[in-house]
Design an enzyme around this catalytic site. Structure first.
Site, PDB file in Angstrom:
ATOM      1  N   ASP A 253      47.917 -33.966 -28.087  1.00 20.82           N
ATOM      2  CA  ASP A 253      47.172 -33.667 -29.309  1.00 20.82           C
ATOM      3  C   ASP A 253      46.121 -34.752 -29.526  1.00 20.82           C
ATOM      4  O   ASP A 253      46.402 -35.953 -29.369  1.00 20.82           O
ATOM      5  CB  ASP A 253      48.116 -33.616 -30.513  1.00 20.82           C
ATOM      6  CG  ASP A 253      47.437 -33.042 -31.749  1.00 20.82           C
ATOM      7  OD1 ASP A 253      47.456 -31.812 -31.898  1.00 20.82           O
ATOM      8  OD2 ASP A 253      46.881 -33.842 -32.535  1.00 20.82           O
ATOM      9  N   ASN A 261      35.592 -33.968 -36.706  1.00 22.10           N
ATOM     10  CA  ASN A 261      34.887 -32.809 -37.269  1.00 22.10           C
ATOM     11  C   ASN A 261      34.166 -33.153 -38.568  1.00 22.10           C
ATOM     12  O   ASN A 261      33.024 -32.734 -38.801  1.00 22.10           O
ATOM     13  CB  ASN A 261      35.871 -31.665 -37.514  1.00 22.10           C
ATOM     14  CG  ASN A 261      36.138 -30.846 -36.260  1.00 22.10           C
ATOM     15  OD1 ASN A 261      35.276 -30.734 -35.391  1.00 22.10           O
ATOM     16  ND2 ASN A 261      37.328 -30.276 -36.168  1.00 22.10           N
ATOM     17  N   HIS A 266      31.275 -30.059 -36.422  1.00 20.93           N
ATOM     18  CA  HIS A 266      32.126 -29.206 -35.570  1.00 20.93           C
ATOM     19  C   HIS A 266      31.611 -29.124 -34.134  1.00 20.93           C
ATOM     20  O   HIS A 266      32.380 -28.905 -33.202  1.00 20.93           O
ATOM     21  CB  HIS A 266      32.222 -27.806 -36.179  1.00 20.93           C
ATOM     22  CG  HIS A 266      33.061 -27.765 -37.418  1.00 20.93           C
ATOM     23  ND1 HIS A 266      34.435 -27.841 -37.385  1.00 20.93           N
ATOM     24  CD2 HIS A 266      32.716 -27.684 -38.736  1.00 20.93           C
ATOM     25  CE1 HIS A 266      34.913 -27.791 -38.616  1.00 20.93           C
ATOM     26  NE2 HIS A 266      33.883 -27.701 -39.465  1.00 20.93           N
ATOM     27  N   ASP A 270      33.852 -29.590 -30.853  1.00 21.74           N
ATOM     28  CA  ASP A 270      33.894 -28.711 -29.679  1.00 21.74           C
ATOM     29  C   ASP A 270      33.641 -29.489 -28.391  1.00 21.74           C
ATOM     30  O   ASP A 270      34.307 -29.267 -27.372  1.00 21.74           O
ATOM     31  CB  ASP A 270      32.858 -27.593 -29.814  1.00 21.74           C
ATOM     32  CG  ASP A 270      33.232 -26.576 -30.885  1.00 21.74           C
ATOM     33  OD1 ASP A 270      34.399 -26.585 -31.314  1.00 21.74           O
ATOM     34  OD2 ASP A 270      32.354 -25.785 -31.280  1.00 21.74           O
ATOM     35  N   GLU A 296      43.595 -28.427 -31.568  1.00 27.91           N
ATOM     36  CA  GLU A 296      43.360 -29.593 -30.722  1.00 27.91           C
ATOM     37  C   GLU A 296      44.612 -29.943 -29.921  1.00 27.91           C
ATOM     38  O   GLU A 296      44.786 -31.068 -29.459  1.00 27.91           O
ATOM     39  CB  GLU A 296      42.923 -30.795 -31.566  1.00 27.91           C
ATOM     40  CG  GLU A 296      43.969 -31.328 -32.515  1.00 27.91           C
ATOM     41  CD  GLU A 296      43.942 -30.670 -33.897  1.00 27.91           C
ATOM     42  OE1 GLU A 296      44.462 -31.296 -34.829  1.00 27.91           O
ATOM     43  OE2 GLU A 296      43.412 -29.554 -34.029  1.00 27.91           O
TER      44      GLU A 296
END
Length: 378
Positions: A253, A261, A266, A270, A296
């Protein structure tokens, strides 16, 4: 998809279409060998009392030899059975053996016509027309092959007829030239139609593979999605159980992903996930199965891997992520990840649950760490 990828894909379709047409020609031409021998034998019998036996036999033997060369090529092709683009390596061999046989018919035909009476000239020319029509039906898949064969067989005799004193022979020659002219248009239309058919077929295959890949993979990271990961890993779990081989699962994770973010946007998030997926592909083995199972959160199944081996791989992944830089439009940044490991001959869901618990222990103990479920429970 980038334009370069689209170009490569289109080039691949063109190559496969060409290979498909050549494969079709090979299979269509095998009966043509027998037809060639039978036709030449029939013409030899008809002309036996008209042309010098030795000269006629010389032409017949030359045709048999050229036909045997073609038959040998077809036999080698069948024994090798080349696939896909490897078939293209046989194109020149096919073309040259076809030309040799066509030359024997074309040059031999006009030579025999020069030695035979008018009646037999017409018979010889009718045989040449028949061979040309047969070539049109067999080799239309590739226009170069069809037109080369037809012209070599028929053009010399047609031109020769135009210079004869007999009006019927001249008309016959003109008719042959008209037939040749019509072949140009006919082969172009038929060849293009067949080419488009092969091309469309390969494009459909590629699109089908794309759709299947999209159904199996996560669109952002190109790793397996949750369902596909479960299907593939389940097979490996059962294999490991059957042969008593160790199996491990890593759950990973991204640390503080929400901050990435919120602070960078965002798009940066990505990029971070795509970067992490790339590092997973670089640091895992071909036999390992990587998937994205949450926002994630990622999971890796390690077949035939004990606790020590899983820890080494997890550490390699962790260090690769920690030491690398991600480039964003607003600057550079980096991420870390927490990893949990579980090992044992257990059900896949149980291994994932245990690894997930170990991963949360890694987060709770400072992040950017690795915890193994057994160590966590001690």
């Amino acid at each position: 998809m980038s334009s370069s990828s689209e170009l490569e894909q289109e080039q691949e379709c063109l190559s496969k279409a060409q290979a498909g047409k050549l494969e079709l020609l090979f299979h269509q031409s095998i009966p043509a060998v027998a037809i060639n021998i039978l036709t030449s034998s029939g013409l030899t019998i008809i002309l036996w009392e008209t042309i010098n036996h030795y000269l006629l036999l010389g032409w017949y033997c030359a045709l048999i030899v050229s036909t045997l060369f073609r038959a040998t090529l077809f036999l080698r092709y069948l024994l090798v059975s080349p696939k896909e683009n490897a078939i293209l390596l046989w194109e020149d061999k096919y073309f040259y053996t076809l030309l040799s046989s066509s030359l024997v018919w074309g040059l031999g035909g006009v030579w025999m016509m020069s030695l035979a009476p008018i009646f037999y000239q017409a018979i010889i020319y009718s045989f040449l027309l028949g061979m040309s029509a047969g070539a049109l039906s067999v080799y239309t898949a590739m226009q170069k092959f069809a037109l080369s064969t037809i012209n070599i067989i028929l053009l010399p005799a047609s031109i020769w007829l135009l210079f004869q004193d007999d009006r019927a022979l001249v008309i016959l020659g003109v008719s042959g030239l008209i037939f040749l002219f019509s072949c140009f248009r006919a082969t172009k239309i038929l060849t293009n139609a067949l080419h488009q058919s092969f091309l469309l077929n390969h494009r459909l295959v590629i699109e089908k593979e794309k759709v299947e890949l999209m159904a199996k993979t996560d669109s952002l990271t190109q790793l397996y999605n949750r369902a596909s990961f479960a299907d593939l890993a389940e097979i490996q779990v059962n294999y490991c159980k059957r042969y008593n081989q160790p199996a491990s699962v890593i759950v990973l994770d991204v640390d503080h992903f929400k901050k990435v973010n919120d602070s960078l946007g965002h798009q940066a998030g990505d990029l971070a996930l795509q970067h992490l997926a790339k590092k997973l592909r670089e640091t895992t083995r071909n036999s390992d199965i990587c998937g994205r199972i949450g926002g994630e959160e990622f999971v890796i199944f390690l077949p035939n891997t004990d606790q020590e081996g899983a820890i080494k791989i997890a550490e390699k992944i962790r260090m690769s992520i920690e030491s690398s830089i991600i480039e964003n439009s607003d600057g550079l940044f980096h991420i870390t990840a927490s990893l949990g490991i579980a090992t044992g001959l257990l059900e896949l869901k149980q291994l994932i649950r245990m690894a997930d618990m170990a991963m949360y222990q890694a987060k709770n103990s400072g992040r950017n760490k690795i915890c193994h479920y057994d160590a966590y429970n001690k």
